[in-house]
Write a protein that holds these residues in place. Structure first.
Motif, PDB file in Angstrom:
ATOM      1  N   GLU A  60       0.486  -1.012  -0.598  1.00 14.13           N
ATOM      2  CA  GLU A  60       0.285   0.339   0.116  1.00 14.13           C
ATOM      3  C   GLU A  60       1.067   1.372   0.509  1.00 14.13           C
ATOM      4  O   GLU A  60       0.434   2.274  -0.617  1.00 14.13           O
ATOM      5  CB  GLU A  60      -0.886   0.067   1.457  1.00 14.13           C
ATOM      6  CG  GLU A  60      -2.419  -1.040   0.855  1.00 14.13           C
ATOM      7  CD  GLU A  60      -2.886  -1.228   2.539  1.00 14.13           C
ATOM      8  OE1 GLU A  60      -2.708  -0.335   3.478  1.00 14.13           O
ATOM      9  OE2 GLU A  60      -3.785  -1.910   2.528  1.00 14.13           O
ATOM     10  N   LYS A  61       2.073   1.328   0.598  1.00 14.43           N
ATOM     11  CA  LYS A  61       3.005   2.695   0.484  1.00 14.43           C
ATOM     12  C   LYS A  61       3.580   2.596  -0.182  1.00 14.43           C
ATOM     13  O   LYS A  61       3.488   3.946  -0.836  1.00 14.43           O
ATOM     14  CB  LYS A  61       3.976   2.257   1.610  1.00 14.43           C
ATOM     15  CG  LYS A  61       5.215   3.255   2.131  1.00 14.43           C
ATOM     16  CD  LYS A  61       5.990   3.008   3.731  1.00 14.43           C
ATOM     17  CE  LYS A  61       7.054   4.113   3.453  1.00 14.43           C
ATOM     18  NZ  LYS A  61       7.356   3.808   4.639  1.00 14.43           N
ATOM     19  N   THR A  63       2.307   1.679  -3.499  1.00 17.27           N
ATOM     20  CA  THR A  63       1.113   1.981  -4.872  1.00 17.27           C
ATOM     21  C   THR A  63       0.837   3.241  -4.625  1.00 17.27           C
ATOM     22  O   THR A  63       0.010   3.576  -5.796  1.00 17.27           O
ATOM     23  CB  THR A  63       0.073   0.766  -4.551  1.00 17.27           C
ATOM     24  OG1 THR A  63      -0.066   1.180  -3.436  1.00 17.27           O
ATOM     25  CG2 THR A  63       0.908  -0.402  -4.961  1.00 17.27           C
ATOM     26  N   ARG A  64       0.700   4.011  -2.863  1.00 19.27           N
ATOM     27  CA  ARG A  64       0.532   5.151  -3.355  1.00 19.27           C
ATOM     28  C   ARG A  64       1.943   5.888  -3.282  1.00 19.27           C
ATOM     29  O   ARG A  64       1.255   7.532  -3.497  1.00 19.27           O
ATOM     30  CB  ARG A  64       0.423   5.808  -1.031  1.00 19.27           C
ATOM     31  CG  ARG A  64      -1.059   5.198  -1.054  1.00 19.27           C
ATOM     32  CD  ARG A  64      -1.270   5.859   0.273  1.00 19.27           C
ATOM     33  NE  ARG A  64      -0.508   4.629   1.458  1.00 19.27           N
ATOM     34  CZ  ARG A  64      -0.409   4.872   2.424  1.00 19.27           C
ATOM     35  NH1 ARG A  64      -0.113   6.345   2.987  1.00 19.27           N
ATOM     36  NH2 ARG A  64       0.202   3.563   2.953  1.00 19.27           N
TER      37      ARG A  64
END
Length: 65
Positions: A60-61, A63-64
């Protein structure tokens, strides 16, 4: 086992594959809960869950950004 952290560099695609593989392994382990031959299956599932959470957070980190 040790709780010493290990750093692994993965591409976003590799992290997604690892996450999927960990989830499949966890599903397989959960099906073995009733099998008396599997000693400490709950601990194994707990560790798999921790791994899944770590990979998910990293994915998630990444892809942000």
């Amino acid at each position: 086992m040790s709780d010493k952290p290990v750093k692994i560099e993965l591409s976003v695609d590799e992290a997604a594959c690892l996450n999927n593989a960990l989830r499949r392994e966890m599903e397989s382990a959960e099906r073995q809960r009733s099998n008396p031959a599997w000693v400490a299956v709950d601990e194994y599932i707990r560790r798999l869950d921790g791994c899944i959470q770590a990979v998910t957070r990293a994915f998630e980190k990444a892809t942000r950004a």
